[in-house]
Every structure is written in structure tokens, then in C-alpha cells.
Scaffold this motif. Structure first.
Motif, short mmCIF file in Angstrom:
data_model
loop_
_atom_site.label_atom_id
_atom_site.label_comp_id
_atom_site.label_asym_id
_atom_site.label_seq_id
_atom_site.Cartn_x
_atom_site.Cartn_y
_atom_site.Cartn_z
N GLN A 327 0.48 -1.11 0.14
CA GLN A 327 0.32 0.38 0.11
C GLN A 327 1.02 1.93 -0.27
O GLN A 327 0.34 2.48 0.14
CB GLN A 327 -0.95 0.07 1.00
CG GLN A 327 -2.13 -0.94 1.43
CD GLN A 327 -2.58 -0.95 2.04
OE1 GLN A 327 -2.32 -1.17 3.68
NE2 GLN A 327 -4.17 -1.28 2.64
N CYS A 328 2.06 1.34 -0.70
CA CYS A 328 3.40 2.07 -0.22
C CYS A 328 3.17 2.40 -2.01
O CYS A 328 3.41 1.54 -2.62
CB CYS A 328 4.29 1.92 0.70
SG CYS A 328 5.71 2.62 -0.46
N ARG A 329 2.92 3.71 -2.22
CA ARG A 329 3.16 4.24 -3.76
C ARG A 329 4.42 4.02 -3.85
O ARG A 329 4.24 3.92 -5.25
CB ARG A 329 2.89 5.43 -3.56
CG ARG A 329 3.24 6.27 -4.86
CD ARG A 329 3.19 7.90 -4.88
NE ARG A 329 2.59 8.49 -4.13
CZ ARG A 329 1.72 9.47 -4.75
NH1 ARG A 329 1.67 9.70 -5.88
NH2 ARG A 329 0.66 10.59 -3.76
N ALA A 334 9.26 2.45 -8.06
CA ALA A 334 10.68 2.64 -7.73
C ALA A 334 11.70 2.69 -6.60
O ALA A 334 13.02 1.91 -6.35
CB ALA A 334 10.26 4.08 -6.95
N CYS A 335 10.70 1.36 -5.23
CA CYS A 335 11.39 0.69 -4.69
C CYS A 335 11.30 -0.95 -4.45
O CYS A 335 10.05 -1.25 -4.55
CB CYS A 335 10.55 1.35 -3.51
SG CYS A 335 11.32 0.38 -1.94
N THR A 336 12.48 -1.36 -5.34
CA THR A 336 12.73 -3.36 -4.85
C THR A 336 14.39 -3.89 -3.94
O THR A 336 14.73 -2.60 -3.98
CB THR A 336 12.65 -3.28 -6.47
OG1 THR A 336 13.97 -3.07 -6.62
CG2 THR A 336 11.58 -2.72 -7.28
N ALA A 351 9.16 -5.82 6.12
CA ALA A 351 8.37 -6.93 5.82
C ALA A 351 8.49 -6.22 4.19
O ALA A 351 7.88 -7.62 3.25
CB ALA A 351 6.71 -5.80 6.24
N CYS A 352 8.50 -4.81 3.46
CA CYS A 352 8.34 -4.91 2.68
C CYS A 352 9.33 -5.60 1.33
O CYS A 352 8.70 -6.84 0.39
CB CYS A 352 9.02 -3.43 2.11
SG CYS A 352 7.60 -1.89 2.78
N ARG A 353 10.76 -6.16 1.82
CA ARG A 353 11.60 -6.78 1.41
C ARG A 353 10.87 -8.64 1.22
O ARG A 353 10.87 -9.43 0.41
CB ARG A 353 12.20 -7.09 2.07
CG ARG A 353 14.62 -7.40 1.19
CD ARG A 353 15.67 -7.34 1.98
NE ARG A 353 16.10 -8.33 0.77
CZ ARG A 353 17.00 -8.12 0.83
NH1 ARG A 353 16.75 -6.50 0.05
NH2 ARG A 353 17.12 -8.49 -0.72
S1 SF4 Z 1 10.79 0.37 2.14
FE1 SF4 Z 1 8.56 -0.13 1.95
S2 SF4 Z 1 8.19 1.57 2.79
FE2 SF4 Z 1 10.06 2.41 2.21
S3 SF4 Z 1 9.46 3.05 0.37
FE3 SF4 Z 1 10.03 0.77 -0.15
S4 SF4 Z 1 7.92 -0.05 -0.24
FE4 SF4 Z 1 7.72 1.78 0.83
#
Ligand code: SF4
Length: 373
Positions: A327-329, A334-336, A351-353
Motif C-alpha cells: 500500500q506504499c506508493r 521506485a522501490c525494490t 515487511a516490504c522485502r
Molecule cells: S521500503 Fe517499503 S515503505 Fe519504504 S519506500 Fe520501499 S516499499 Fe515503500
């Protein structure tokens, strides 16, 4: 899935609690097991599993990472840290190293380690050189650091301590009035050290069912079953679903060593703020090993976004269980893991990873709602 896990899953599916239930876990290992085993897709729809504050790297203060970077660049030392910490970004102008990894590339003597034993070995290899151990972690990581100092660390080994306690973050959520969960699965490995009693307040003060779980799906499913049955029966208690290793009182020797070496103090959590009695600092008797006492402070409050998450990163919301990672944009955009923006995508316990590694690829930022709102 093991036979035992299948048995617990069947029991859980047969249980009718008559309402939606949100269960929070506070352990990166738990979240990994849940995600990798795909438990969310096999449990009943009315049960929601919310990842909570289970990643010490994610909440390590930005200021502490900045300080570690400055120490490595400006002092004649070797800096050692757990591997996860090396890629955590800080908020600095583009021309400056923004992580320990970049500081290493810029000439800092920075080495990843897997345990305090390695820090001791590196210090012993060259007694003339000061080694600073950037020790960030929850109780299970902090206990071995305390043991290392209690048992007599080499004189040239200092500690830059960023240890945190897990339960105060849960207490903060519960005290907020909008915790965002109805039941808690407590971290078995923390309970192994500190004792399951630490989590008794969840039941006694907040009347929320709780169960301590191990890392395997069968233990996690047993804990989920326990808290759901507690809700159905309207009889809440703290259950120990990891009795193989979790004992009353935890590990008394580890706790003694922590008490001997460290004080519990109010502490800052990145993106969240000060949580009362949630951090460790070295006692005065161990000042000779305290990097904060030996070196000048490199705090720089004039930095833009000091202490904050990187721009656009919702890690703090993810850590508090207010939103799911996707649910993060920026999730998956942009974020992986290959190009992480925030610490939740850097750390193996973030949690994202974990979600990305487990194959959650949808970004559902649009139309998101906050779990605790
Ligand atoms: S780490 Fe998680 S919360 Fe932070 S930018 Fe990346 S996906 Fe979004």
C-alpha cells in the motif's frame, strides 16, 4: 505443509468466531514464514494477518546510522555492523555517502559481521586499531552484545549501541486507542530470552488475546488458532505455543547479563519518535567500551529530513501495521530489493522485502486504507 500445520489449519478453518479478526505479529521471522508459506491465502477470509514492529533495522534511528557513517569516515577506526545495516539509507545531500555501503566505497574501513564473536575476532587481530561495533537490534541481538561485554571484550572494541525492546512498541500501539489489531502473536525468540511474561500486559491491561509462537507454520497456526478460540470463548489469556524453547522467565543468565551491562531508557524509533523505556544504553561501568563516550558526537540537526524516512517512504506506517507494504506508493515501482528506497526493503526482516521476495507484486496504493484508522 507439515502434518501438524495441516491439522492446525483444519482446526482454524472449523472455528467460527463470528466476526472479522486482525492478528498482528511482531517478528520479521514470523512474517517471513507467513508470507513464504502463503498462510494468508489459506486461512479463512475473515482473519487478517498484520505485520507489525518486527524489524530492528527498519526502526534504527536515522541519526544513529548517520553517526556510524561519520565515525567510519572521520575517525581512524574499523566499523563492523550486521550486514543488513550496510544498505540502510540516511538523508544527506547527493554528494555525500548515504549508507555504510557507500561510506565503505568512499574509503571507510567498514566490515559486515554475522555475530559479536566476529567483532571480537576482528578486534583481537589488531589490538592497536580501534574497532567500533554498530550494534542495532532487538533483545535477541542485544543479549549477545551484553554477554560479549560482561565476559570481557578486548580493550580496543567499542560499541555504538542501538538496541531496542519489542514490547514497548506494541504497548504504544495499544495505548493509542487505535492499535489496528484484535489479537497478538508474540515473538517466540524474544520470549526465549526475556520470558513470555513480558507480553502478559497485552491481556491484563488491554484484554487482548495473545499467544507466543515459533518460526514454523505449525507453531504460527497453533498461535492463530489459540487467539481465535480465545475470542470465540471470550476468555483471554497468554498462551505459549512454542513450549519447546520458551520457558517461564526466559533465559535468566542472558537477562542478568543485559541488566549488568545496560540500562533501559526512552528511545527513538525511526519515523515513529520516542517510545518510553524501549531502548538500551551502556551502563557507566562499561563507558570504556561506549563509542558515544569515546568519540565526539556527529549529530547534525541541520540536515534536511534528519531522523525521517526517505522521501515518499511509508516504512513507519508499515512497521506500525497501519498499512501493508504494497500500500506504499513506491512499492515495486521506485522501490525494490535491487534498488531499495527505505529500510523495510533493505532488511531481511523488513515487511516490504519479505513481501516482495514472497511474490507479492501488486501495488495497491490507490484506494488504500489504514488498518488502525
Ligand atoms: S521500503 Fe517499503 S515503505 Fe519504504 S519506500 Fe520501499 S516499499 Fe515503500
Amino acid at each position: 505443509m507439515s502434518r501438524s500445520a495441516e491439522k492446525w489449519l483444519a482446526a482454524l478453518r472449523d472455528l467460527d468466531v463470528g466476526k472479522p479478526v486482525r492478528i498482528m505479529n511482531v517478528c520479521g521471522g514470523h512474517e517471513r514464514s507467513i508470507s513464504v508459506a502463503g498462510l494468508r491465502s489459506v486461512i479463512p477470509e475473515h482473519v487478517e494477518l498484520v505485520p507489525g514492529p518486527g524489524c530492528p533495522v527498519c526502526i534504527c534511528p536515522e541519526e544513529d546510522v548517520y553517526e556510524a557513517i561519520q565515525l567510519a569516515l572521520k575517525e581512524d577506526i574499523t566499523l563492523v555492523a550486521f550486514g543488513d545495516m550496510l544498505r540502510v539509507p540516511v538523508n544527506v545531500p547527493k554528494r555525500e555517502p548515504r549508507s555504510l555501503e557507500q561510506a565503505k566505497a568512499a574509503g571507510g574501513d567498514i566490515r559486515p559481521i554475522a555475530s559479536p564473536t566476529e567483532a571480537v575476532r576482528i578486534a583481537q587481530e589488531d589490538p592497536s586499531r580501534t574497532v567500533v561495533f554498530f550494534a542495532a537490534g532487538f533483545e535477541t541481538t542485544t543479549a549477545p552484545v551484553a554477554a560479549m561485554l560482561a565476559e570481557g571484550a578486548p580493550e580496543n572494541l567499542l560499541v555504538l549501541l542501538s538496541g531496542r525492546l519489542t514490547w514497548p512498541a506494541v504497548a504504544m500501539l495499544l495505548d493509542s486507542g487505535t492499535p489496528g489489531f484484535d489479537a497478538l502473536v508474540a515473538p517466540g525468540h524474544v520470549a526465549t530470552v526475556m520470558g513470555p511474561e513480558e507480553w502478559q500486559f497485552v491481556v491484563d491491561k488491554h484484554d487482548i488475546p495473545a499467544a507466543v509462537a515459533g518460526f514454523m507454520p505449525d507453531s504460527l497456526l497453533a498461535a492463530m488458532y489459540s487467539v481465535l478460540r480465545q475470542i470465540r470463548d471470550e476468555r483471554h489469556f497468554l498462551d505459549n505455543c512454542y513450549p519447546q524453547v520458551v520457558r517461564a522467565g526466559g533465559n535468566p543468565e542472558a537477562r542478568r547479563q543485559i541488566d549488568r551491562v545496560m540500562n533501559v531508557v526512552d528511545a527513538n524509533w525511526r519515523g515513529i519518535g520516542i517510545i518510553p523505556k524501549s531502548g538500551f544504553e551502556l551502563r557507566e561501568e562499561y563507558a570504556a567500551h561506549d563509542a558515544r563516550k569515546r568519540f565526539e558526537s556527529y549529530a547534525d540537526d541541520s540536515r534536511k529530513r534528519v531522523g525521517e524516512m526517505p522521501p515518499g517512504c511509508d516504512c513507519a506506517q508499515v512497521v506500525l501495521g497501519k498499512i501493508y507494504p504494497n500500500q506504499c506508493r513506491l512499492y515495486g515501482q521506485a522501490c525494490t530489493p535491487r534498488k531499495p528506497i527505505g529500510p523495510c526493503m533493505v532488511s531481511d526482516e523488513g515487511a516490504c522485502r519479505i513481501w516482495w521476495s514472497a511474490g507479492y507484486r501488486d501495488n495497491v496504493w490507490e484506494g488504500r486504507r489504514e488498518a488502525g484508522g
